[in-house]
Motif scaffolding. Sequence first.
Motif, mmCIF file in Angstrom:
data_model
loop_
_atom_site.group_PDB
_atom_site.id
_atom_site.type_symbol
_atom_site.label_atom_id
_atom_site.label_comp_id
_atom_site.label_asym_id
_atom_site.label_seq_id
_atom_site.Cartn_x
_atom_site.Cartn_y
_atom_site.Cartn_z
ATOM 1 N N ALA A 181 0.820 -1.218 0.000
ATOM 2 C CA ALA A 181 0.000 0.000 0.000
ATOM 3 C C ALA A 181 0.848 1.260 0.000
ATOM 4 C CB ALA A 181 -0.919 0.004 1.212
ATOM 5 N N GLY A 182 2.182 1.086 0.020
ATOM 6 C CA GLY A 182 3.069 2.242 -0.098
ATOM 7 C C GLY A 182 3.642 2.776 1.199
ATOM 8 N N ALA A 183 3.322 2.182 2.340
ATOM 9 C CA ALA A 183 3.859 2.659 3.615
ATOM 10 C C ALA A 183 5.307 2.190 3.777
ATOM 11 C CB ALA A 183 3.011 2.151 4.771
ATOM 12 N N GLU A 184 6.168 3.072 4.287
ATOM 13 C CA GLU A 184 7.587 2.750 4.422
ATOM 14 C C GLU A 184 7.814 1.810 5.610
ATOM 15 O OE1 GLU A 184 11.722 5.112 5.411
ATOM 16 O OE2 GLU A 184 10.333 6.012 3.953
ATOM 17 N N LEU A 185 8.584 0.742 5.357
ATOM 18 C CA LEU A 185 8.897 -0.245 6.384
ATOM 19 C C LEU A 185 10.354 -0.191 6.822
ATOM 20 C CD1 LEU A 185 7.100 -3.317 4.784
ATOM 21 C CD2 LEU A 185 6.292 -1.978 6.738
ATOM 22 N N GLU A 186 11.235 0.039 5.870
ATOM 23 C CA GLU A 186 12.671 -0.047 6.155
ATOM 24 C C GLU A 186 13.430 0.815 5.154
ATOM 25 O OE1 GLU A 186 16.208 -3.484 6.360
ATOM 26 O OE2 GLU A 186 14.142 -4.031 5.918
ATOM 27 N N LYS A 187 14.487 1.462 5.639
ATOM 28 C CA LYS A 187 15.349 2.241 4.750
ATOM 29 C C LYS A 187 16.798 1.846 5.006
ATOM 30 C CE LYS A 187 16.065 6.703 5.355
ATOM 31 N NZ LYS A 187 15.810 8.167 5.350
ATOM 32 N N VAL A 188 17.491 1.470 3.934
ATOM 33 C CA VAL A 188 18.908 1.122 4.011
ATOM 34 C C VAL A 188 19.689 2.207 3.284
ATOM 35 C CG1 VAL A 188 20.676 -0.559 3.396
ATOM 36 C CG2 VAL A 188 18.417 -1.337 4.132
ATOM 37 N N SER A 189 20.539 2.911 4.019
ATOM 38 C CA SER A 189 21.382 3.947 3.424
ATOM 39 C C SER A 189 22.655 3.275 2.914
ATOM 40 C CB SER A 189 21.716 5.025 4.456
ATOM 41 O OG SER A 189 20.537 5.668 4.888
ATOM 42 N N LEU A 190 22.752 3.169 1.608
ATOM 43 C CA LEU A 190 23.848 2.427 0.979
ATOM 44 C C LEU A 190 24.909 3.401 0.476
ATOM 45 C CD1 LEU A 190 23.447 -0.591 -1.368
ATOM 46 C CD2 LEU A 190 24.957 1.263 -2.041
ATOM 47 N N GLU A 191 26.146 3.089 0.767
ATOM 48 C CA GLU A 191 27.269 3.879 0.273
ATOM 49 C C GLU A 191 28.230 2.953 -0.453
ATOM 50 O OE1 GLU A 191 29.953 7.235 2.273
ATOM 51 O OE2 GLU A 191 30.627 5.240 2.885
ATOM 52 N N GLN A 192 28.498 3.275 -1.710
ATOM 53 C CA GLN A 192 29.459 2.493 -2.489
ATOM 54 C C GLN A 192 30.739 3.283 -2.669
ATOM 55 O OE1 GLN A 192 28.537 1.513 -6.582
ATOM 56 N NE2 GLN A 192 29.821 -0.315 -6.534
ATOM 57 N N SER A 193 31.828 2.656 -2.292
ATOM 58 C CA SER A 193 33.132 3.286 -2.457
ATOM 59 C C SER A 193 33.515 3.297 -3.930
ATOM 60 C CB SER A 193 34.184 2.520 -1.649
ATOM 61 O OG SER A 193 35.472 3.067 -1.847
ATOM 62 N N TRP A 194 34.545 4.089 -4.248
ATOM 63 C CA TRP A 194 35.081 4.071 -5.606
ATOM 64 C C TRP A 194 36.294 3.133 -5.687
ATOM 65 C CZ3 TRP A 194 40.122 5.602 -5.483
ATOM 66 C CH2 TRP A 194 40.520 6.435 -4.422
ATOM 67 N N ARG A 195 36.614 2.479 -4.579
ATOM 68 C CA ARG A 195 37.764 1.572 -4.568
ATOM 69 C C ARG A 195 37.370 0.277 -3.868
ATOM 70 N NH1 ARG A 195 41.136 5.822 -0.991
ATOM 71 N NH2 ARG A 195 39.567 6.211 0.586
ATOM 72 N N ASN A 196 38.222 -0.728 -4.003
ATOM 73 C CA ASN A 196 37.964 -2.032 -3.414
ATOM 74 C C ASN A 196 38.667 -2.228 -2.081
ATOM 75 O OD1 ASN A 196 36.311 -2.867 -5.511
ATOM 76 N ND2 ASN A 196 38.042 -3.599 -6.721
ATOM 77 N N ILE A 197 39.567 -1.327 -1.749
ATOM 78 C CA ILE A 197 40.281 -1.401 -0.477
ATOM 79 C C ILE A 197 40.213 -0.021 0.161
ATOM 80 C CG2 ILE A 197 42.467 -1.898 0.662
ATOM 81 C CD1 ILE A 197 43.247 -3.575 -1.761
ATOM 82 N N GLU A 198 39.830 0.017 1.424
ATOM 83 C CA GLU A 198 39.731 1.277 2.138
ATOM 84 C C GLU A 198 41.014 1.542 2.921
ATOM 85 O OE1 GLU A 198 37.085 3.485 1.911
ATOM 86 O OE2 GLU A 198 36.533 2.090 0.316
ATOM 87 N N PRO A 199 41.312 2.813 3.182
ATOM 88 C CA PRO A 199 42.504 3.130 3.976
ATOM 89 C C PRO A 199 42.508 2.371 5.303
ATOM 90 C CG PRO A 199 41.620 5.132 3.017
ATOM 91 C CD PRO A 199 40.624 4.035 2.718
ATOM 92 N N GLY A 200 43.666 1.813 5.630
ATOM 93 C CA GLY A 200 43.820 1.068 6.871
ATOM 94 C C GLY A 200 43.562 -0.415 6.748
ATOM 95 N N GLU A 201 42.916 -0.858 5.670
ATOM 96 C CA GLU A 201 42.666 -2.292 5.509
ATOM 97 C C GLU A 201 43.927 -3.029 5.055
ATOM 98 O OE1 GLU A 201 37.988 -2.867 4.586
ATOM 99 O OE2 GLU A 201 39.243 -2.425 2.840
ATOM 100 N N VAL A 202 44.755 -2.368 4.284
ATOM 101 C CA VAL A 202 46.049 -2.912 3.890
ATOM 102 C C VAL A 202 47.113 -1.951 4.397
ATOM 103 C CG1 VAL A 202 47.553 -3.514 1.958
ATOM 104 C CG2 VAL A 202 45.137 -4.100 1.866
ATOM 105 N N LEU A 203 48.115 -2.492 5.098
ATOM 106 C CA LEU A 203 49.099 -1.647 5.758
ATOM 107 C C LEU A 203 50.524 -2.048 5.385
ATOM 108 C CD1 LEU A 203 47.577 -1.556 9.367
ATOM 109 C CD2 LEU A 203 47.408 0.225 7.612
ATOM 110 N N ILE A 204 51.399 -1.047 5.451
ATOM 111 C CA ILE A 204 52.830 -1.321 5.374
ATOM 112 C C ILE A 204 53.233 -1.862 6.750
ATOM 113 C CG2 ILE A 204 55.123 -0.341 5.029
ATOM 114 C CD1 ILE A 204 53.754 1.905 3.402
ATOM 115 N N GLU A 205 53.477 -3.156 6.825
ATOM 116 C CA GLU A 205 53.857 -3.736 8.111
ATOM 117 C C GLU A 205 55.346 -3.512 8.402
ATOM 118 O OE1 GLU A 205 53.992 -7.995 10.531
ATOM 119 O OE2 GLU A 205 52.747 -7.797 8.732
#
Length: 488
Positions: A181-205
């Motif tokens: 009937a059009g009533a809102e049940l759930e909202k998912v705020s989706l964010e898509q990065s422009w890269r496959n690895i985010e800062p801090g996920e891969v590090l210079i050890e």
Amino acid sequence: MKKLLLILSAALALAACKDENPVFTISTEELKFDANGGEQKVFISTNRDWTAQVPQTDTWYTVSALSGTSDTEVTVTVEPYEDATPRTSTLTFDTALGLRSFKITQNGPVPPEQPESSALKVRGKGGRVAFPAVQGYVYEVGETPEWISVAETRKDSVVLQLDTNRTDAYRTADVVLKTTAGAELEKVSLEQSWRNIEPGEVLIEEVFFTSNALPTTGKPDKFHGDQYFKITNNSDELLYLDGLMISEAKYPSSTKTPFEFLDPIKKEACGVGTVYVIPGGGHDVPVEPGKSLIIANNAQNHLATNPNSFDLSGADFEWYDKSTSSSNQDVDNPDVPNLDIWFTYSLSIWVLHDRGFKGYIISMPPYGVTKESYLAGYKWEGKYINHSLAGDFEMSISKAYKIPNTWVLDGVNTAIEEDFQYTSWDESIDAGWTHCGKIDKDPERYGKSVLRKRGNDGKLTDTNNSTNDFTPDSTPSLKKIGRLVKNR
């Protein structure tokens, strides 16, 4: 005689009953149920036979009795209902008085006053992504932008198909689940990065730039072939590191003649003198969580010529330069893949600054950036003042490129306290610095590395401050493990 009289009495009573007018009444005209369903009773008053007729398509309720000969209590049992649109049925009775009926109506669940909300972050590669669906309702997925399509709707989840983000920016969308009937049940705020690895996920050890000294001279050989980087997946997911850039700062952080850039770029970009890239098409270099890549200067068994060194023949990659100098030729291990060279300032071979005067970064460019487009669009040009011992001289920046800070996944500044002037990178990348040795040309630096610390959870420490995150003058990790195993 008595028996005959009883039979005669019963016959007379039956005849009298049949002579009575037929009766059939129902205690209600309509039963109403909410979304939970349940049971309700209907009372039938009659003196004749009757049968009930349930529409074949209305399987969502049952009736306790479908026929009778006298007064009857009928129980109607209705199943739970999740659609927003009410459903109705007519239960019809065939009686001596003809057809009689009553309605059964069930309403859908009441939409929540405050719809559920959540956030979902997605990597640039896109693909299939699922999220939990609100329970207790029949739902529809609202309109989505072109880069999102609905692959599948399940009772407990929604599966989306996301296109690859080929821009150089994050993009967002709200995915909304609604009732029919059009009533809102759930909202998912989706964010898509422009890269496959985010800062801090891969590090210079670890960076081993000092090299190991030869027992005969107390110094390394001039090629410093046993230098290496240790790059580690510090996330909880499998990551692909092909396309990763490895770069060295163009200008030193420790110097007796500091540089003053007339058009500083540090807040926006890193000025580099090398750009070496892990080869692959995007899914060719998988690294499991907690695992590392060893990237060597020369992937050779250096123990063969220097007992103080290590065997790097099992490195994951090496950087190999085609030198224009006949006296400075590089050594290639055909069994170890070479990094792609996008740019290097050197016409011979690239050697890490063995006194630790320059910083290092790893970065990931946006989709679609090629060697050609990078070299065409990111050259670093400008002027700086060299405050030398002989005076101040205006100089031109040459043989240098820029890497935007937004591309950088991790960075480490290295320097020595004696001649420290400034860090190579912006504070957002690294607010501190680490070192091997305390003075310029410190003979105690050989055979030592800068090694990242680990927290109590076993994860690498990353506060974007190398002073806190690294152990200076550390024993190289490869001194402790013996022969290398790829993707360890």
